[in-house]
Design a protein around this motif. Structure first.
Motif, short mmCIF file in Angstrom:
data_model
loop_
_atom_site.label_atom_id
_atom_site.label_comp_id
_atom_site.label_asym_id
_atom_site.label_seq_id
_atom_site.Cartn_x
_atom_site.Cartn_y
_atom_site.Cartn_z
N LEU A 150 34.64 38.53 35.00
CA LEU A 150 34.80 37.08 35.04
C LEU A 150 36.07 36.65 34.29
O LEU A 150 36.80 35.76 34.73
CB LEU A 150 33.59 36.40 34.41
CG LEU A 150 32.23 36.74 35.03
CD1 LEU A 150 31.13 35.94 34.35
CD2 LEU A 150 32.23 36.47 36.52
N GLU A 151 36.34 37.30 33.16
CA GLU A 151 37.55 36.96 32.39
C GLU A 151 38.80 37.29 33.19
O GLU A 151 39.79 36.56 33.13
CB GLU A 151 37.54 37.72 31.06
CG GLU A 151 36.46 37.21 30.10
CD GLU A 151 36.40 38.03 28.82
OE1 GLU A 151 37.04 39.11 28.80
OE2 GLU A 151 35.72 37.59 27.88
N THR A 190 34.75 31.35 40.50
CA THR A 190 34.35 32.63 39.87
C THR A 190 32.88 32.91 40.15
O THR A 190 32.49 34.04 40.46
CB THR A 190 34.60 32.57 38.36
OG1 THR A 190 35.98 32.26 38.12
CG2 THR A 190 34.25 33.89 37.70
N PHE A 191 32.06 31.84 40.04
CA PHE A 191 30.63 32.00 40.30
C PHE A 191 30.35 32.36 41.75
O PHE A 191 29.59 33.29 42.05
CB PHE A 191 29.91 30.71 39.93
CG PHE A 191 28.48 30.65 40.37
CD1 PHE A 191 27.53 31.52 39.86
CD2 PHE A 191 28.07 29.71 41.32
CE1 PHE A 191 26.20 31.46 40.28
CE2 PHE A 191 26.76 29.65 41.75
CZ PHE A 191 25.83 30.52 41.22
N SER A 192 31.01 31.63 42.67
CA SER A 192 30.72 31.82 44.09
C SER A 192 31.33 33.11 44.66
O SER A 192 30.73 33.75 45.54
CB SER A 192 31.20 30.62 44.89
OG SER A 192 32.60 30.45 44.74
N SER A 193 32.52 33.50 44.17
CA SER A 193 33.19 34.65 44.78
C SER A 193 32.94 35.95 44.02
O SER A 193 33.08 37.04 44.60
CB SER A 193 34.70 34.39 44.88
OG SER A 193 35.24 34.19 43.58
N ILE A 194 32.59 35.88 42.74
CA ILE A 194 32.35 37.11 41.96
C ILE A 194 30.89 37.22 41.56
O ILE A 194 30.25 38.26 41.75
CB ILE A 194 33.26 37.13 40.71
CG1 ILE A 194 34.73 37.12 41.13
CG2 ILE A 194 32.96 38.36 39.86
CD1 ILE A 194 35.70 37.04 39.96
N GLY A 195 30.35 36.16 40.96
CA GLY A 195 28.99 36.22 40.45
C GLY A 195 27.93 36.36 41.54
O GLY A 195 27.07 37.25 41.48
N SER A 199 41.30 31.44 38.53
CA SER A 199 40.11 31.05 39.29
C SER A 199 39.30 30.00 38.50
O SER A 199 39.11 30.14 37.29
CB SER A 199 39.25 32.28 39.57
OG SER A 199 38.03 31.90 40.18
N SER A 200 38.82 28.97 39.20
CA SER A 200 37.96 27.98 38.54
C SER A 200 36.59 28.59 38.27
O SER A 200 36.24 29.64 38.84
CB SER A 200 37.81 26.74 39.42
OG SER A 200 37.13 27.08 40.62
#
Length: 284
Positions: free
Chosen positions: A175-176, A188-193, A183-184
């Motif tokens: 995430l970092e 970050t939540f939608s594309s990584i998390g 990334s906003s």
């Protein structure tokens, strides 16, 4: 020799564990097997033939079931699908967002929220159902679909499962790295998390679907209109009327057999993803 002895010592434990598990499987499957056998019987055969034997009225029961009160069973079946699919979807979205935030962000009041969340997991459902009914009655939402969908869309157990899975499967370093690239937080939540949480979210969706499908108390309290009732409440009302109309016993049992099919289908459909949840997780 030193390696063989512990293996032999474990054998009796394995046998006992297998016997206990087989007993549990028989205990849970026996009522379903009884329903399947009984759904083939006429009302007369239901009380005069052995419990685990086939009857001659299966097709008549199915026809009577779907013709009952002008096709009311199809409405109740549709209501159960609506409550289960929409409720489980909303609950999964809320659980993913809340669990992700609790696992990966530090903010004031986080500890108090976690304590409240655990308390919510431990509370019996009945203690929440009555206050929910009072609130929804004041807001004029009883006897609407929202009276069931809103309460089932926020579940402490689903949020806690998402928290545990996010804690274990989403690396903070990843995430970092996304934030460093500009990334906003939402992206970050939608594309990584979310991709990393997906196997766990399938588990939450499946558990919520089964929970809402089998939910009786909440719709029974919230809905007095039979057209809004799910199958669980409808089957209960039919069995209650069985004392004055015995034919409803065989119809209600046939309805119970039909009600099992969607749950089994969903479990088989999502089993592959659920298995992934057990063997996969994060980037390791």
């Amino acid at each position: 020799m030193s390696r063989a002895f512990p293996a032999r010592a474990r054998q009796p434990r394995n046998v006992i564990a297998t016997i206990v598990l087989l007993g549990a499987v028989v205990y849970f499957l026996l009522p379903i097997v009884w329903v399947l056998f009984s759904s083939t019987k006429t009302t007369g055969e239901l009380f005069t033939t052995p419990a685990f034997s086939f009857g001659s009225g299966f097709f008549d029961n199915i026809v009577d079931l779907f013709q009952y009160q002008g096709g009311a069973f199809a409405v109740w079946l549709g209501n159960s699908f609506l409550y289960s699919i929409v409720g489980a979807t909303l609950s999964t979205i809320v659980s993913a967002a809340a669990g992700y935030a609790l696992a990966l962000y530090d903010f004031p009041g986080k500890k108090a929220i976690m304590i409240g969340l655990l308390a919510g997991v431990l509370l019996p459902t009945i203690t929440l159902a009555i206050p929910q009914y009072m609130l929804f009655a004041q807001w004029g939402l009883t006897n609407t679909y929202w009276a069931v969908l809103i309460p089932v869309s926020i579940t402490p157990f689903g949020i806690y499962l998402a928290f545990v899975y996010a804690k274990a499967s989403v690396p903070v370093e990843l995430l970092e790295a996304g934030r460093v690239d500009g990334s906003s937080e939402f992206r970050t939540f939608s594309s990584i998390g979310l991709p990393l949480l997906l196997p766990g979210l399938v588990t939450i969706f499946l558990l919520q679907f089964i929970g809402v499908w089998n939910n009786f108390l909440l719709p029974y309290i919230m809905q007095s209109d039979a057209d809004l009732a799910p199958i669980t409440v409808a089957m209960y009302l039919m069995l209650n009327r069985g004392g004055s109309e015995p034919i409803l016993y065989s119809i209600a049992i046939a309805g119970s057999a039909v009600a099992v099919i969607p749950v089994v289908a969903f479990v088989l459909l999502l089993q592959r993803f659920w298995r992934l949840d057990l063997i996969s997780g994060s980037i390791k």
